[in-house]
Motif scaffolding. Structure first.
Motif, short mmCIF file in Angstrom:
data_model
loop_
_atom_site.label_atom_id
_atom_site.label_comp_id
_atom_site.label_asym_id
_atom_site.label_seq_id
_atom_site.Cartn_x
_atom_site.Cartn_y
_atom_site.Cartn_z
N GLY A 78 45.44 84.69 75.18
CA GLY A 78 44.38 85.06 76.10
C GLY A 78 44.92 85.32 77.49
O GLY A 78 46.05 84.97 77.82
N VAL A 79 44.11 85.95 78.31
CA VAL A 79 44.52 86.30 79.67
C VAL A 79 44.35 85.12 80.61
O VAL A 79 43.43 84.32 80.46
N VAL A 80 45.26 84.98 81.55
CA VAL A 80 45.16 83.96 82.60
C VAL A 80 45.03 84.66 83.94
O VAL A 80 45.90 85.44 84.34
N VAL A 81 43.93 84.39 84.62
CA VAL A 81 43.70 84.89 85.97
C VAL A 81 43.75 83.70 86.91
O VAL A 81 42.98 82.75 86.76
N ALA A 82 44.67 83.72 87.86
CA ALA A 82 44.84 82.62 88.80
C ALA A 82 44.43 83.08 90.20
O ALA A 82 44.93 84.10 90.68
N ILE A 83 43.52 82.33 90.82
CA ILE A 83 43.00 82.72 92.14
C ILE A 83 43.14 81.55 93.10
O ILE A 83 42.61 80.45 92.86
N ASP A 84 43.86 81.77 94.19
CA ASP A 84 44.09 80.76 95.22
C ASP A 84 43.49 81.26 96.53
O ASP A 84 43.05 82.40 96.63
N GLY A 85 43.50 80.39 97.54
CA GLY A 85 43.01 80.80 98.84
C GLY A 85 42.49 79.63 99.64
O GLY A 85 42.28 78.53 99.10
N PRO A 86 42.28 79.82 100.93
CA PRO A 86 41.79 78.75 101.79
C PRO A 86 40.33 78.42 101.55
O PRO A 86 39.60 79.18 100.89
N SER A 87 39.88 77.30 102.09
CA SER A 87 38.49 76.88 101.97
C SER A 87 37.57 77.93 102.59
O SER A 87 37.84 78.46 103.66
N GLY A 88 36.48 78.23 101.89
CA GLY A 88 35.50 79.16 102.41
C GLY A 88 35.83 80.62 102.17
O GLY A 88 35.09 81.50 102.63
N SER A 89 36.90 80.90 101.45
CA SER A 89 37.25 82.30 101.17
C SER A 89 36.37 82.88 100.08
O SER A 89 36.34 84.10 99.88
N GLY A 90 35.66 82.02 99.36
CA GLY A 90 34.78 82.48 98.30
C GLY A 90 35.37 82.36 96.91
O GLY A 90 34.78 82.85 95.94
N LYS A 91 36.51 81.69 96.79
CA LYS A 91 37.22 81.72 95.51
C LYS A 91 36.45 81.06 94.37
O LYS A 91 36.53 81.53 93.23
N SER A 92 35.70 80.00 94.64
CA SER A 92 34.96 79.35 93.56
C SER A 92 33.83 80.24 93.04
O SER A 92 33.70 80.47 91.83
N THR A 93 33.01 80.75 93.94
CA THR A 93 31.91 81.62 93.54
C THR A 93 32.42 82.87 92.86
O THR A 93 31.92 83.27 91.79
N VAL A 94 33.42 83.49 93.44
CA VAL A 94 33.97 84.72 92.87
C VAL A 94 34.60 84.45 91.52
O VAL A 94 34.41 85.22 90.56
N SER A 95 35.34 83.36 91.39
CA SER A 95 36.01 83.05 90.13
C SER A 95 35.00 82.81 89.01
O SER A 95 35.19 83.27 87.87
#
Length: 242
Positions: free
Chosen positions: A8-25
């Motif tokens: 399966g595919v693995v998409v890894a998303i990092d970033g600072p707090s408030g960048s939207g990474k949780s909602t977007v992910s």
């Protein structure tokens, strides 16, 4: 030998707090019918577990021992992600302000980071292995949080650093926590966003993109636009995948 195309595919998303990474992910995982893993929630769960066991968060060895014994289960459904510890659903509890104020004490413990990275890799492996009884059925996972693009999953098919300028991040977090972004709510979230980033950056690199990591700047984008930008990056990477 296993064919990489069978995984399966693995998409890894990092970033600072408030960048939207949780909602977007979460949105991206739902769009692609993949599992969703919030690795930051695992550090919050570890903090909750230590506090419940009355472990001194300044006692690094004691914290490490507690985390090794933590009975944690991550529910990776992007429509309803949950965190369960010792059969207690702590999804809401780990977002309380009192825990947010101290989570960096656990998150900056290097031995804890090693243990949680091991657990994160195990979840990723389960979600990307065909035939496993996982949420995605082996199709893959969108995993987000500190170290995910560099330490936990440096070989992910897609690695993205989601960034935004300071004002955009403070505004988003204030609206998320308080429903609006006036002077008082911006100040109330400043410690959570900026101080935590400063603390976490002492043990993790998430403010600049490592080699091979694609930067997506969400400062001037809405959530829908950011999701589209991330999906575009993923589509390009999957087309190039052997």
């Amino acid at each position: 030998m296993e064919n990489v195309s069978d995984r399966g595919v693995v998409v890894a998303i990092d970033g600072p707090s408030g960048s939207g990474k949780s909602t977007v992910s979460r949105r991206v995982a739902a769009e692609l019918d993949l599992a969703y893993l919030d690795t930051g929630a695992m550090y919050r769960a570890a903090t909750w577990w230590c506090r419940r066991a009355d472990v001194d968060l300044d006692d690094a060895p004691a914290v490490t021992g507690a985390v090794h014994a933590m009975p944690l289960r991550m529910v990776t459904d992007p429509a309803d992600p949950r965190v369960v510890c010792d059969d207690v659903d702590i999804t809401a509890a780990i977002r309380e302000a009192v825990l947010t104020a101290v989570v960096s004490k656990v998150a900056t413990n290097l031995d804890v980071r090693t243990e949680l990275a091991r657990l994160q890799r195990a979840i990723i492996a389960e979600e990307t292995t065909p035939g496993t009884d996982s949420r995605s059925g082996g199709r893959g996972v969108v995993a987000e949080g500190r170290d995910i693009t560099t330490v936990v999953a440096p070989d992910a098919d897609v690695r993205i650093l989601l960034v935004a300028d300071e004002q955009a991040r403070l505004t988003r977090r204030a609206r998320e926590r308080h429903g609006n972004a006036d002077h008082s709510t911006l100040e109330a979230t400043r410690d959570e966003v900026l101080r935590r980033d400063a603390d976490d950056s002492t043990v993790s690199t998430f403010l600049t993109a490592a080699d091979g990591v694609v930067t997506v700047d969400s400062s001037a984008l809405g959530i829908d636009e950011t999701v589209d930008a991330v999906l575009t990056v993923i589509a390009g990477a999957r087309q190039a995948r052997p």
